[in-house]
Design a protein around this motif. Structure first.
Motif, PDB file in Angstrom:
ATOM      1  N   UNK A 289       0.795  -1.221   0.000  1.00  0.00           N
ATOM      2  CA  UNK A 289       0.000   0.000   0.000  1.00  0.00           C
ATOM      3  C   UNK A 289       0.833   1.278   0.000  1.00  0.00           C
ATOM      4  N   UNK A 290       2.068   1.213   0.503  1.00  0.00           N
ATOM      5  CA  UNK A 290       2.836   2.455   0.580  1.00  0.00           C
ATOM      6  C   UNK A 290       4.307   2.185   0.335  1.00  0.00           C
ATOM      7  N   UNK A 291       4.993   3.217  -0.170  1.00  0.00           N
ATOM      8  CA  UNK A 291       6.419   3.112  -0.468  1.00  0.00           C
ATOM      9  C   UNK A 291       7.192   2.689   0.778  1.00  0.00           C
ATOM     10  N   UNK A 292       8.118   1.750   0.575  1.00  0.00           N
ATOM     11  CA  UNK A 292       8.914   1.242   1.673  1.00  0.00           C
ATOM     12  C   UNK A 292       8.373  -0.054   2.253  1.00  0.00           C
ATOM     13  N   UNK A 293       7.164  -0.396   1.888  1.00  0.00           N
ATOM     14  CA  UNK A 293       6.550  -1.607   2.420  1.00  0.00           C
ATOM     15  C   UNK A 293       7.149  -2.844   1.754  1.00  0.00           C
ATOM     16  N   UNK A 294       7.311  -3.907   2.520  1.00  0.00           N
ATOM     17  CA  UNK A 294       7.821  -5.170   2.012  1.00  0.00           C
ATOM     18  C   UNK A 294       6.951  -6.298   2.557  1.00  0.00           C
ATOM     19  N   UNK A 295       6.770  -7.344   1.744  1.00  0.00           N
ATOM     20  CA  UNK A 295       6.050  -8.532   2.210  1.00  0.00           C
ATOM     21  C   UNK A 295       6.750  -9.762   1.672  1.00  0.00           C
ATOM     22  N   UNK A 296       6.732 -10.825   2.465  1.00  0.00           N
ATOM     23  CA  UNK A 296       7.418 -12.070   2.099  1.00  0.00           C
ATOM     24  C   UNK A 296       6.498 -13.258   2.229  1.00  0.00           C
ATOM     25  N   UNK A 297       6.747 -14.230   1.353  1.00  0.00           N
ATOM     26  CA  UNK A 297       6.024 -15.498   1.430  1.00  0.00           C
ATOM     27  C   UNK A 297       6.910 -16.555   0.809  1.00  0.00           C
ATOM     28  N   UNK A 298       7.407 -17.428   1.620  1.00  0.00           N
ATOM     29  CA  UNK A 298       8.310 -18.497   1.184  1.00  0.00           C
ATOM     30  C   UNK A 298       9.488 -17.883   0.430  1.00  0.00           C
ATOM     31  N   UNK A 299       9.659 -18.200  -0.832  1.00  0.00           N
ATOM     32  CA  UNK A 299      10.821 -17.716  -1.586  1.00  0.00           C
ATOM     33  C   UNK A 299      10.566 -16.371  -2.267  1.00  0.00           C
ATOM     34  N   UNK A 300       9.412 -15.802  -2.057  1.00  0.00           N
ATOM     35  CA  UNK A 300       9.032 -14.564  -2.718  1.00  0.00           C
ATOM     36  C   UNK A 300       9.044 -13.389  -1.745  1.00  0.00           C
ATOM     37  N   UNK A 301       9.539 -12.257  -2.235  1.00  0.00           N
ATOM     38  CA  UNK A 301       9.526 -11.031  -1.448  1.00  0.00           C
ATOM     39  C   UNK A 301       9.167  -9.878  -2.367  1.00  0.00           C
ATOM     40  N   UNK A 302       8.151  -9.114  -1.982  1.00  0.00           N
ATOM     41  CA  UNK A 302       7.709  -7.974  -2.771  1.00  0.00           C
ATOM     42  C   UNK A 302       8.060  -6.682  -2.054  1.00  0.00           C
ATOM     43  N   UNK A 303       8.563  -5.713  -2.832  1.00  0.00           N
ATOM     44  CA  UNK A 303       8.910  -4.401  -2.294  1.00  0.00           C
ATOM     45  C   UNK A 303       8.251  -3.327  -3.149  1.00  0.00           C
ATOM     46  N   UNK A 304       8.093  -2.132  -2.560  1.00  0.00           N
ATOM     47  CA  UNK A 304       7.399  -1.056  -3.258  1.00  0.00           C
ATOM     48  C   UNK A 304       8.125   0.274  -3.041  1.00  0.00           C
ATOM     49  N   UNK A 305       8.328   1.012  -4.162  1.00  0.00           N
ATOM     50  CA  UNK A 305       8.806   2.384  -4.089  1.00  0.00           C
ATOM     51  C   UNK A 305       7.714   3.269  -4.685  1.00  0.00           C
ATOM     52  N   UNK A 306       8.013   4.541  -4.839  1.00  0.00           N
ATOM     53  CA  UNK A 306       6.997   5.459  -5.366  1.00  0.00           C
ATOM     54  C   UNK A 306       6.732   5.261  -6.847  1.00  0.00           C
ATOM     55  N   UNK A 307       7.640   4.569  -7.530  1.00  0.00           N
ATOM     56  CA  UNK A 307       7.474   4.427  -8.984  1.00  0.00           C
ATOM     57  C   UNK A 307       7.429   2.983  -9.455  1.00  0.00           C
ATOM     58  N   UNK A 308       7.828   2.035  -8.584  1.00  0.00           N
ATOM     59  CA  UNK A 308       7.903   0.663  -9.046  1.00  0.00           C
ATOM     60  C   UNK A 308       7.846  -0.319  -7.876  1.00  0.00           C
ATOM     61  N   UNK A 309       7.611  -1.569  -8.256  1.00  0.00           N
ATOM     62  CA  UNK A 309       7.634  -2.647  -7.285  1.00  0.00           C
ATOM     63  C   UNK A 309       8.517  -3.756  -7.847  1.00  0.00           C
ATOM     64  N   UNK A 310       9.164  -4.465  -6.952  1.00  0.00           N
ATOM     65  CA  UNK A 310       9.980  -5.607  -7.337  1.00  0.00           C
ATOM     66  C   UNK A 310       9.440  -6.857  -6.662  1.00  0.00           C
ATOM     67  N   UNK A 311       9.476  -7.949  -7.407  1.00  0.00           N
ATOM     68  CA  UNK A 311       9.187  -9.252  -6.830  1.00  0.00           C
ATOM     69  C   UNK A 311      10.480 -10.054  -6.910  1.00  0.00           C
ATOM     70  N   UNK A 312      11.069 -10.298  -5.750  1.00  0.00           N
ATOM     71  CA  UNK A 312      12.330 -11.029  -5.683  1.00  0.00           C
ATOM     72  C   UNK A 312      12.025 -12.506  -5.469  1.00  0.00           C
ATOM     73  N   UNK A 313      12.653 -13.341  -6.279  1.00  0.00           N
ATOM     74  CA  UNK A 313      12.509 -14.787  -6.119  1.00  0.00           C
ATOM     75  C   UNK A 313      13.872 -15.322  -5.668  1.00  0.00           C
ATOM     76  N   UNK A 314      13.914 -15.836  -4.459  1.00  0.00           N
ATOM     77  CA  UNK A 314      15.168 -16.325  -3.873  1.00  0.00           C
ATOM     78  C   UNK A 314      15.244 -17.832  -4.007  1.00  0.00           C
ATOM     79  N   UNK A 315      16.357 -18.296  -4.572  1.00  0.00           N
ATOM     80  CA  UNK A 315      16.603 -19.737  -4.741  1.00  0.00           C
ATOM     81  C   UNK A 315      15.370 -20.441  -5.292  1.00  0.00           C
ATOM     82  N   UNK A 316      14.937 -20.052  -6.486  1.00  0.00           N
ATOM     83  CA  UNK A 316      13.689 -20.603  -7.022  1.00  0.00           C
ATOM     84  C   UNK A 316      13.758 -22.097  -7.278  1.00  0.00           C
ATOM     85  N   UNK A 317      12.570 -22.711  -7.239  1.00  0.00           N
ATOM     86  CA  UNK A 317      12.404 -24.120  -7.551  1.00  0.00           C
ATOM     87  C   UNK A 317      11.528 -24.231  -8.794  1.00  0.00           C
ATOM     88  N   UNK A 318      11.555 -25.386  -9.465  1.00  0.00           N
ATOM     89  CA  UNK A 318      10.718 -25.541 -10.671  1.00  0.00           C
ATOM     90  C   UNK A 318       9.241 -25.211 -10.432  1.00  0.00           C
TER      91      UNK A 318
END
Lengths: 115, 110
Positions: free
Chosen positions: B51-80
């Motif tokens: 909902x707001x810049x600076x917020x982060x959420x994680x679930x298993x190997x996924x982590x989502x981050x948010x800035x004022x212009x973009x969001x990233x979805x990080x996938x750590x050590x992905x599996x098939x």
């Protein structure tokens, strides 16, 4: 609990026929949304209900498309005089609160093919 | 014009090879940014809401981050089983409805 369900899952129809697509939202969800999704694209908004009231129908492509949710639960999207360009995946989603900032949960979709 | 753009369009990863997906948006009055996962032939499956810049959420190997212009979805050590199309969607005051990007198709090979 059960998720959003849609029927039929597949519909093949001839050009000029009318079709009705049904959506059964998650029990207790007050808001219901219809989307259309082309291959390789994200869902595109069609219309939105809060309970039985249609709040926004700005995404409906033309007046051949209509939707209703008479009792605030099940919804029907109707396409009259179908055309080949109407072929697409039609998706329904529901949310527990009113307003589109609420998390929406999607159904499996109805694949429509107009011959 | 309001836009939601996802990059890359497709991503092929080896199992264990971490990476990030990008969702950039140009809207006024962001009210929420949503990440979904979509498997072939299925509807989008909800992952995160930010909902707001600076917020982060994680679930298993996924982590989502948010800035004022973009969001990233990080996938750590992905599996098939992380192979899917990842969709982001934005709800804003200026658009007034959920606006989806075209998605990033991720394939993770063993």
């Amino acid at each position: 609990g059960a998720g959003v369900s849609q029927s039929p899952r597949y519909k093949v129809t001839k050009r000029g026929q009318d079709v009705a697509l049904r959506c059964d939202p998650i029990s207790g969800h007050v808001s219901l949304y219809w989307y259309r999704q082309a291959l390789g694209q994200g869902p595109e908004f069609l219309t939105y209900f809060n309970y039985e009231a249609q709040q926004d129908k700005s995404g409906l492509p033309n007046d051949r498309f209509s939707a209703e949710r008479p009792e605030g639960s099940i919804s029907t999207l109707t396409i009259q005089r179908t055309e080949q360009r109407d072929s697409a995946m039609y998706r329904c989603a529901s949310s527990s609160g009113s307003g589109q900032q609420e998390t929406q949960y999607f159904g499996p979709g109805t694949r429509l093919l107009v011959l | 014009e309001d836009q939601v753009t996802q990059s890359p369009e497709a991503l092929r990863l080896q199992e264990g090879e971490s990476s990030s997906l990008n969702c950039s948006y140009t809207v006024s009055g962001l009210r929420g940014l949503f990440w979904y996962r979509q498997d072939p032939g299925k509807g989008p499956e909800f992952l995160f809401t930010l909902y707001s810049a600076g917020e982060e959420k994680e679930k298993e190997r996924l982590k989502a981050t948010l800035t004022k212009k973009e969001s990233f979805l990080h996938i750590t050590a992905p599996k098939p089983e992380d192979s899917a199309t990842y969709l982001c969607a934005v709800y804003s005051d200026s658009w007034g409805k959920l606006q989806f990007g075209a998605g990033t198709q991720v394939v993770v090979t063993p």
